[in-house]
Write an enzyme that holds these catalytic residues in place. Structure first.
Site, PDB file in Angstrom:
ATOM      1  N   SER A 133       0.822  -1.218   0.000  1.00  0.00           N
ATOM      2  CA  SER A 133       0.000   0.000   0.000  1.00  0.00           C
ATOM      3  C   SER A 133       0.852   1.263   0.000  1.00  0.00           C
ATOM      4  O   SER A 133       1.917   1.310   0.614  1.00  0.00           O
ATOM      5  CB  SER A 133      -0.898   0.028   1.237  1.00  0.00           C
ATOM      6  OG  SER A 133      -1.638  -1.150   1.329  1.00  0.00           O
ATOM      7  N   GLU A 248      -2.518 -14.930   1.578  1.00  0.00           N
ATOM      8  CA  GLU A 248      -2.754 -13.842   2.529  1.00  0.00           C
ATOM      9  C   GLU A 248      -4.205 -13.795   2.997  1.00  0.00           C
ATOM     10  O   GLU A 248      -4.478 -13.409   4.127  1.00  0.00           O
ATOM     11  CB  GLU A 248      -2.371 -12.495   1.882  1.00  0.00           C
ATOM     12  CG  GLU A 248      -2.514 -11.350   2.861  1.00  0.00           C
ATOM     13  CD  GLU A 248      -2.218  -9.983   2.270  1.00  0.00           C
ATOM     14  OE1 GLU A 248      -1.607  -9.899   1.204  1.00  0.00           O
ATOM     15  OE2 GLU A 248      -2.614  -9.001   2.908  1.00  0.00           O
ATOM     16  N   GLU A 368     -15.359  -4.417   0.253  1.00  0.00           N
ATOM     17  CA  GLU A 368     -15.998  -3.953  -0.991  1.00  0.00           C
ATOM     18  C   GLU A 368     -15.184  -4.473  -2.188  1.00  0.00           C
ATOM     19  O   GLU A 368     -15.753  -4.960  -3.174  1.00  0.00           O
ATOM     20  CB  GLU A 368     -16.056  -2.421  -1.038  1.00  0.00           C
ATOM     21  CG  GLU A 368     -16.988  -1.778  -0.025  1.00  0.00           C
ATOM     22  CD  GLU A 368     -16.422  -1.760   1.401  1.00  0.00           C
ATOM     23  OE1 GLU A 368     -15.190  -1.873   1.548  1.00  0.00           O
ATOM     24  OE2 GLU A 368     -17.203  -1.661   2.362  1.00  0.00           O
TER      25      GLU A 368
HETATM   26  C1  LIG Z   1      -4.438  -3.086  10.411  1.00  0.00           C
HETATM   27  C2  LIG Z   1      -3.946  -2.902   8.994  1.00  0.00           C
HETATM   28  C3  LIG Z   1      -2.753  -3.463   8.596  1.00  0.00           C
HETATM   29  C4  LIG Z   1      -2.282  -3.262   7.298  1.00  0.00           C
HETATM   30  N1  LIG Z   1      -1.080  -3.821   6.944  1.00  0.00           N
HETATM   31  C5  LIG Z   1      -0.607  -3.614   5.702  1.00  0.00           C
HETATM   32  C6  LIG Z   1       0.673  -4.129   5.320  1.00  0.00           C
HETATM   33  O1  LIG Z   1       1.362  -4.788   6.103  1.00  0.00           O
HETATM   34  N2  LIG Z   1       1.133  -3.875   4.076  1.00  0.00           N
HETATM   35  C7  LIG Z   1       0.401  -3.158   3.166  1.00  0.00           C
HETATM   36  O2  LIG Z   1       0.875  -2.988   2.048  1.00  0.00           O
HETATM   37  N3  LIG Z   1      -0.805  -2.650   3.492  1.00  0.00           N
HETATM   38  C8  LIG Z   1      -1.322  -2.852   4.726  1.00  0.00           C
HETATM   39  N4  LIG Z   1      -2.555  -2.336   5.076  1.00  0.00           N
HETATM   40  C9  LIG Z   1      -3.259  -1.481   4.116  1.00  0.00           C
HETATM   41  C10 LIG Z   1      -4.499  -2.136   3.517  1.00  0.00           C
HETATM   42  O3  LIG Z   1      -4.155  -3.138   2.607  1.00  0.00           O
HETATM   43  C11 LIG Z   1      -5.282  -0.991   2.861  1.00  0.00           C
HETATM   44  O4  LIG Z   1      -5.785  -0.180   3.920  1.00  0.00           O
HETATM   45  C12 LIG Z   1      -6.424  -1.470   2.013  1.00  0.00           C
HETATM   46  O5  LIG Z   1      -5.962  -2.127   0.877  1.00  0.00           O
HETATM   47  C13 LIG Z   1      -7.350  -0.315   1.606  1.00  0.00           C
HETATM   48  O6  LIG Z   1      -6.618   0.687   1.000  1.00  0.00           O
HETATM   49  P1  LIG Z   1      -6.769   2.218   1.484  1.00  0.00           P
HETATM   50  O7  LIG Z   1      -6.574   2.243   2.953  1.00  0.00           O
HETATM   51  O8  LIG Z   1      -5.898   3.045   0.623  1.00  0.00           O
HETATM   52  O9  LIG Z   1      -8.305   2.576   1.242  1.00  0.00           O
HETATM   53  P2  LIG Z   1      -8.945   3.105  -0.121  1.00  0.00           P
HETATM   54  O10 LIG Z   1      -8.479   2.268  -1.255  1.00  0.00           O
HETATM   55  O11 LIG Z   1      -8.754   4.570  -0.209  1.00  0.00           O
HETATM   56  O12 LIG Z   1     -10.483   2.772   0.128  1.00  0.00           O
HETATM   57  C14 LIG Z   1     -11.307   3.615   0.961  1.00  0.00           C
HETATM   58  C15 LIG Z   1     -12.712   3.029   0.941  1.00  0.00           C
HETATM   59  O13 LIG Z   1     -13.222   3.072  -0.405  1.00  0.00           O
HETATM   60  C16 LIG Z   1     -13.648   1.784  -0.821  1.00  0.00           C
HETATM   61  N5  LIG Z   1     -13.313   1.564  -2.231  1.00  0.00           N
HETATM   62  C17 LIG Z   1     -12.140   1.872  -2.834  1.00  0.00           C
HETATM   63  N6  LIG Z   1     -12.184   1.506  -4.134  1.00  0.00           N
HETATM   64  C18 LIG Z   1     -13.401   0.926  -4.335  1.00  0.00           C
HETATM   65  C19 LIG Z   1     -14.030   0.298  -5.467  1.00  0.00           C
HETATM   66  N7  LIG Z   1     -13.423   0.197  -6.639  1.00  0.00           N
HETATM   67  N8  LIG Z   1     -15.270  -0.192  -5.295  1.00  0.00           N
HETATM   68  C20 LIG Z   1     -15.907  -0.109  -4.088  1.00  0.00           C
HETATM   69  N9  LIG Z   1     -15.368   0.457  -2.988  1.00  0.00           N
HETATM   70  C21 LIG Z   1     -14.118   0.953  -3.105  1.00  0.00           C
HETATM   71  C22 LIG Z   1     -12.859   0.804   0.055  1.00  0.00           C
HETATM   72  O14 LIG Z   1     -13.515  -0.429   0.189  1.00  0.00           O
HETATM   73  C23 LIG Z   1     -12.767   1.557   1.369  1.00  0.00           C
HETATM   74  O15 LIG Z   1     -13.921   1.348   2.135  1.00  0.00           O
HETATM   75  C24 LIG Z   1      -3.033  -2.505   6.368  1.00  0.00           C
HETATM   76  C25 LIG Z   1      -4.260  -1.955   6.768  1.00  0.00           C
HETATM   77  C26 LIG Z   1      -4.724  -2.128   8.064  1.00  0.00           C
HETATM   78  C27 LIG Z   1      -6.036  -1.527   8.463  1.00  0.00           C
END
Ligand SMILES: Cc1cc2nc3c(=O)[nH]c(=O)nc-3n(C[C@H](O)[C@H](O)[C@H](O)COP(=O)(O)OP(=O)(O)OC[C@H]3O[C@@H](n4cnc5c(N)ncnc54)[C@H](O)[C@@H]3O)c2cc1C
Length: 380
Positions: A133, A248, A368
């Site tokens: 991410s 994963e 989602e």
């Molecule tokens: C506790 C925790 C540990 C984590 N550990 C890691 C890690 O070790 N390594 C790593 O790389 N990442 C890690 N992550 C990150 C995690 O993979 C991301 O938070 C996740 O993929 C969502 O990305 P974002 O936070 O950018 O949210 P966004 O992509 O900005 O999404 C925000 C909201 O919009 C919705 N949304 C976005 N696009 C769409 C779509 N096309 N259709 C419908 N809804 C949509 C999402 O479902 C979400 O509700 C971690 C996250 C958490 C909470």
């Protein structure tokens, strides 16, 4: 066989000796001292515990013996992991190396990478984090902007990762970055292993609601990475990641994060359970056992060399929804006073679960997105 829509989950049979294996994990845990906690696979980081677990032969279960592992099947690993999660044991330190890096290297790594890293993973002596991410690339992972420019025989990496679990406590991070300007968003991505002690790496832990910091932002400013730390094929990072996601997303940790809370509820209620409480408990246990069966079926499929990405996405969606609803159900089932420093184990346990639960359906791909993955896979 369970069918959900067009997805099939063949029933998996646990391997011979699984009861003895379970008992041996329980015997190991009896000699350890820790407070069982929800979400221990992410929040319970204890490298010394991981090393003792490795000495007992419970880390690197599926790593072949020639690389220092146990050479066991994914189903045997499943049995061990289920016991550890049910106990709320602090397994986070070795979790990412064992769950993701080891199978990735077995599938795509060079012989030299396997010889270098797999024995270290099996001994829990080298800790890993996963850097996918970025601030503008979470759900839309193909939008990663971190660049890996070829320089000499290696790469120079420039960019930023975020939410990287345990980056500040790890030795290496597996980084997804763009190494080639190729047409199409999914082309030109590669996976590099970055030594987190390299010059140019800055790690800033992020504080959580619980007050702990188990993930971090990672800044990469001109970080030199040797060419032999490219994992798999240059430019093929996307397809490698898609296969990795099956590991994963499908494990019992997507169902059992809150099992210690459920166990605490059962202890608290004791023998004197009224009808409403028994209905709540019955529903939770039935849902957990159904989801675990699906997860076990995916572990079986991994054992057969498949990459069941759709099935894994479905398991995670069902499992993490169950986890979040468990927290609410426990609150309704019995009076609790959620406090991290509360006097009763149930109060501490539910406080931890409430504060970590929002992340259950985000990490590893949001629900989602997972529903979209399943729908696209089934409908085309
Ligand atoms: C506790 C925790 C540990 C984590 N550990 C890691 C890690 O070790 N390594 C790593 O790389 N990442 C890690 N992550 C990150 C995690 O993979 C991301 O938070 C996740 O993929 C969502 O990305 P974002 O936070 O950018 O949210 P966004 O992509 O900005 O999404 C925000 C909201 O919009 C919705 N949304 C976005 N696009 C769409 C779509 N096309 N259709 C419908 N809804 C949509 C999402 O479902 C979400 O509700 C971690 C996250 C958490 C909470």
């Amino acid at each position: 066989m369970t069918r959900i829509g067009a997805l099939r989950f063949p029933a998996a049979v646990l391997p011979p000796g699984h009861r003895e294996l379970r008992l041996s994990v329980q015997a190991f845990l009896e000699n350890e001292s820790f407070e069982p906690r929800s979400d221990a696979w992410l929040s319970g980081h204890d490298p010394a515990f991981s090393r003792r677990l490795a000495e007992a032969g419970f880390v690197g279960m599926t790593i072949p013996q020639r690389y220092g592992g146990r050479g066991a099947s994914w189903l045997e690993r499943y049995v061990v992991v289920e016991e550890l999660l049910a106990a709320g044991a602090p397994v986070a330190a070795h979790w990412f190396g064992e769950r993701q890096i080891a199978p990735l290297l077995m599938r795509h790594g060079t012989e030299a990478q396997r010889q270098r890293f797999l024995p270290l993973i099996a001994r829990a002596e080298c800790l890993f984090s996963i850097g996918m991410s970025e601030p503008d690339a979470g759900s839309d992972l193909a939008a990663v902007r971190t660049q890996g420019h070829e320089e000499g025989t290696g790469f120079v990496v420039q960019g930023q990762k975020t939410w990287t679990s345990h980056a500040h406590r790890s030795d290496f991070m597996l980084v997804l970055c763009r190494t080639d300007d190729s047409p199409g968003r999914h082309a030109g991505l590669s996976q590099l292993l970055i030594d987190l002690r390299s010059p140019g790496v800055e790690i800033r832990p992020i504080r959580l609601l619980t007050g702990e910091s188990h993930f971090a932002e990672v800044f990469l400013e001109g970080v030199a990475v040797a060419g032999d730390l490219l994992v798999g094929v240059r430019g093929e990072g996307w397809s490698q990641i898609i296969a990795e996601l099956a590991f994963e997303r499908s494990g019992p940790e997507r169902i059992l994060s809150v099992f210690p809370l459920l166990a605490e509820l059962v202890r608290e209620l004791g023998q004197d359970v009224d009808e409403r409480e028994s209905v709540v408990l019955g529903q939770l246990v039935a849902r957990a056992s159904a989801a675990l069966r699906l997860s076990l079926s995916v572990a079986n499929s991994l054992d057969q060399g498949n990459a069941p990405a759709l099935e894994a996405a479905l398991v995670k969606e069902l499992g993490t929804r169950f986890e979040q609803e468990t927290v609410e159900a426990v609150r309704l089932a019995t009076p609790v006073e959620p406090r991290l420093d509360g006097p009763r184990p149930l109060d501490r346990s539910i406080a931890g679960a409430i504060l970590t639960a929002p992340g259950f359906t985000l990490r590893g791909g949001t629900n989602e997105i997972l529903r979209g993955v399943v729908a696209r896979g089934l409908l085309g």
